[in-house]
Motif scaffolding. Structure first.
Motif, short mmCIF file in Angstrom:
data_model
loop_
_atom_site.label_atom_id
_atom_site.label_comp_id
_atom_site.label_asym_id
_atom_site.label_seq_id
_atom_site.Cartn_x
_atom_site.Cartn_y
_atom_site.Cartn_z
N ALA A 127 67.38 8.13 63.24
CA ALA A 127 66.71 8.27 61.84
C ALA A 127 65.30 8.75 62.09
O ALA A 127 64.81 7.96 62.86
CB ALA A 127 67.11 7.18 60.87
N THR A 128 64.54 9.54 61.12
CA THR A 128 63.15 9.48 61.06
C THR A 128 62.57 8.56 59.95
O THR A 128 63.21 8.93 58.89
CB THR A 128 62.83 10.89 60.91
N ILE A 129 61.75 7.90 60.11
CA ILE A 129 61.28 6.96 59.15
C ILE A 129 59.85 7.30 58.89
O ILE A 129 58.91 7.68 59.69
CB ILE A 129 61.36 5.44 59.58
N ALA A 130 59.27 7.33 57.68
CA ALA A 130 58.16 7.56 57.03
C ALA A 130 57.55 6.50 56.36
O ALA A 130 58.12 5.84 55.71
CB ALA A 130 58.26 8.71 56.03
N SER A 131 56.42 6.17 56.65
CA SER A 131 55.86 5.18 56.25
C SER A 131 54.31 5.33 55.95
O SER A 131 53.42 6.11 56.43
CB SER A 131 55.68 3.81 56.78
N LEU A 132 53.75 4.57 55.11
CA LEU A 132 52.32 4.62 54.47
C LEU A 132 51.56 3.34 54.82
O LEU A 132 52.21 2.15 54.94
CB LEU A 132 52.29 4.75 52.87
N PRO A 133 50.16 3.30 54.88
CA PRO A 133 49.55 1.90 55.18
C PRO A 133 49.90 1.01 54.24
O PRO A 133 49.98 1.55 52.75
CB PRO A 133 48.03 2.49 55.24
N GLY A 134 50.04 -0.16 54.18
CA GLY A 134 50.26 -1.03 53.17
C GLY A 134 51.71 -1.34 53.06
O GLY A 134 51.98 -2.42 52.38
N VAL A 135 52.62 -0.61 53.75
CA VAL A 135 54.14 -0.92 53.72
C VAL A 135 54.33 -1.64 55.02
O VAL A 135 53.85 -1.75 55.91
CB VAL A 135 54.95 0.50 53.84
N PHE A 136 55.22 -2.90 54.89
CA PHE A 136 55.79 -3.64 55.73
C PHE A 136 56.17 -2.92 57.08
O PHE A 136 56.83 -1.97 56.89
CB PHE A 136 56.81 -4.62 55.27
N SER A 137 55.76 -3.31 58.05
CA SER A 137 56.06 -2.73 59.49
C SER A 137 55.57 -1.34 59.42
O SER A 137 56.38 -0.46 60.23
CB SER A 137 57.39 -2.95 59.74
N HIS A 138 54.32 -0.97 59.11
CA HIS A 138 54.08 0.32 59.25
C HIS A 138 54.11 0.66 60.59
O HIS A 138 53.50 0.28 61.62
CB HIS A 138 52.48 0.34 58.52
N GLU A 139 54.59 2.13 60.71
CA GLU A 139 54.53 2.77 62.15
C GLU A 139 55.48 2.15 62.99
O GLU A 139 55.54 2.60 64.05
CB GLU A 139 53.19 3.01 62.49
N GLU A 140 56.29 1.24 62.73
CA GLU A 140 56.93 0.58 63.75
C GLU A 140 58.25 -0.08 63.15
O GLU A 140 58.44 -0.44 62.03
CB GLU A 140 56.34 -0.37 64.81
N LEU A 141 59.43 -0.25 64.02
CA LEU A 141 60.50 -1.01 63.59
C LEU A 141 60.36 -2.34 63.83
O LEU A 141 60.28 -2.80 64.92
CB LEU A 141 61.81 -0.30 64.26
#
Length: 362
Positions: free
Chosen positions: A192-206
Motif C-alpha cells: 500500500a502507498t501511505i500519504a501523511s501530513l506533518p502533525g499526523v502520528f508516525s509521519h513519513e514512516e510505519l
C-alpha cells in the motif's frame, strides 16, 4: 480552564483591540470567550476543542471523496456569536487577516506548515503571533518564524512565551499538497502507498507497533470495522486491501489525520467513511471489530481515565462476540484495564516494546 498559553494571551489581552484576527489551534475552548466582542475566525485542526467551542457537535461523518474535493479545506464550520469556527486541516481563502495567532504545535514540521499557511493568510504589514510553552520548543520557534518577517518577543509568563512577527511582504497562496509525503509499506505480502501530513502520528514512516498489530490481525474478520485513531489510515487501508469484503470506517480527532487518510485511500483506489470525534464520544454506530494503535500510551504520565473511558466506549459499540484488537507499549497495564470491561483478554503477540491484545465481548 485556560491553558498556560491562553493565560499568557489573556495577560496581553490589549493586543486584541480590533476585528480581523485568526486564531489557529487554541489549546482550550475558553480563551476565545474573552474575545466575544470581536469578529474573529478560529481554525481548529483538532475536533475536541472545536466541538467544545461550538458546543453542539459530538461527532461529524465525512466521505473520503468529499474531503479531497473541498477547495477551502473546511470539513465543518459553526458561527458562535461574532466568531466563525472552522474544523479543517488547512484554510485557503481570499480574505487576508490583520493578525494571526498560532498555538505552537508539538511537531516542528507541523509548525513549519502552519507558518507557511499563516504567511499566506495575513495582510501585508500584518502580524503573526506564536504562543507556546517553553518546554514545547517556543524558544527555538523564533528561527522559523523569522523566515516570514522580523521577530520580537512580546512577553513571557506561566512558563510560556509570546512571539510577534511583522510580515512585510506578500506570500504565495497556501498549497496543502506541498506538505503531503508518501511512503510504501508491505505487510503480509500486501502493499500500500501511505500519504501523511506533518502533525499526523508516525509521519513519513510505519510505526513498529502498528506493523506488529497488522502482522497479527486474523484473516477471519467479517462485517464492519472501526479503525480508531486512524492517523494516516494505514490499518484500515491494509485491511481493506487484504479483505475487500470488510466495511471499514476511519475515526480520528485530527483533521490532518482525516485528510491524510482520505489521500491514502485515493492512492490505493479505495473510498471510505471518515469520522471526526473526541475519542468515541458521540459515536453510536455499532461495529463488529475495533482495531487501534491508540494515542494515549506514550509515557509514565498516561491518563488512565481517558484510557478507561475508551475501553468502556469500545465495549459499548461492539456486539456480543465483537473484538477489540489493539497494540500498546508493553510496560502499560492494559491486561487489567481491559479485563475490567471485557470478559476475555488475550495476548496475540509481544516484543520487547509492544504487546498486541485481543479483547472479546461475550
Amino acid at each position: 480552564m485556560l491553558s498556560a498559553p491562553s493565560q499568557l494571551l489573556e495577560r496581553n489581552i490589549d493586543l486584541f483591540d480590533e476585528d480581523g484576527w485568526l486564531v489557529i489551534n487554541p489549546a482550550d475552548a475558553y480563551f476565545t470567550d474573552r474575545l466575544s466582542n470581536l469578529a474573529i475566525d478560529v481554525l481548529h485542526q483538532y475536533f475536541d476543542i472545536y466541538a467544545e467551542s461550538v458546543r453542539v457537535i459530538p461527532c461529524t461523518i465525512l466521505d473520503s471523496r468529499d474531503i479531497l474535493d473541498t477547495q477551502t479545506g473546511i470539513f465543518s464550520e459553526q458561527k458562535v456569536g461574532k466568531h466563525q469556527h472552522f474544523f479543517a486541516p488547512f484554510l485557503t481563502t481570499s480574505r487576508r487577516y490583520r493578525n494571526i495567532v498560532i498555538y505552537l504545535p508539538k511537531a516542528k514540521a507541523h509548525y513549519a506548515m502552519l507558518i507557511t499557511m499563516a504567511a499566506a493568510l495575513v495582510q501585508k504589514g500584518g502580524c503573526v503571533y506564536v504562543v507556546g510553552e517553553n518546554k514545547g520548543g517556543i524558544k527555538s520557534a523564533s528561527k522559523l518564524l523569522a523566515s516570514i518577517g522580523e521577530v520580537d518577543k512580546v512577553d513571557s509568563a506561566r512558563h510560556c512565551s509570546l512571539l510577534k512577527c511583522e510580515v512585510t511582504q506578500s506570500h504565495p497562496d497556501f498549497d496543502i499538497k506541498q506538505f503531503l509525503r508518501y511512503f510504501d509499506i508491505n505487510i503480509n505480502d500486501q502493499e500500500a502507498t501511505i500519504a501523511s501530513l506533518p502533525g499526523v502520528f508516525s509521519h513519513e514512516e510505519l510505526d513498529d507497533g502498528t506493523q506488529l498489530l497488522l502482522e497479527k490481525l486474523p484473516s477471519s474478520l467479517r462485517g464492519s470495522v472501526l479503525d480508531f485513531a486512524c492517523g494516516a489510515g494505514i490499518i484500515g487501508c491494509l485491511l481493506k486491501k487484504q479483505l475487500p469484503h470488510l466495511d471499514i470506517s476511519y475515526l480520528d480527532v485530527s483533521a490532518l489525520a482525516l485528510y491524510s487518510t482520505a489521500q491514502t485511500l485515493t492512492e490505493n483506489g479505495l473510498t471510505g467513511t471518515l469520522m471526526a470525534a473526541n475519542g468515541l464520544h458521540g459515536v453510536d454506530e455499532r461495529f463488529n471489530y475495533i482495531v487501534t494503535n491508540p494515542p494515549f500510551h506514550t509515557g509514565i504520565k498516561t491518563d488512565y481515565t481517558v484510557t478507561k473511558r475508551f475501553i468502556a466506549d469500545a465495549a459499548r459499540l461492539l456486539p456480543p462476540g465483537g473484538d477489540l484488537h489493539m497494540v500498546a507499549n508493553r510496560f502499560l497495564p492494559y491486561p487489567g484495564l481491559l479485563g475490567e470491561v471485557f470478559e476475555r483478554v488475550q495476548t496475540l503477540a509481544q516484543t520487547t516494546r509492544f504487546t498486541v491484545y485481543q479483547a472479546v465481548k461475550s
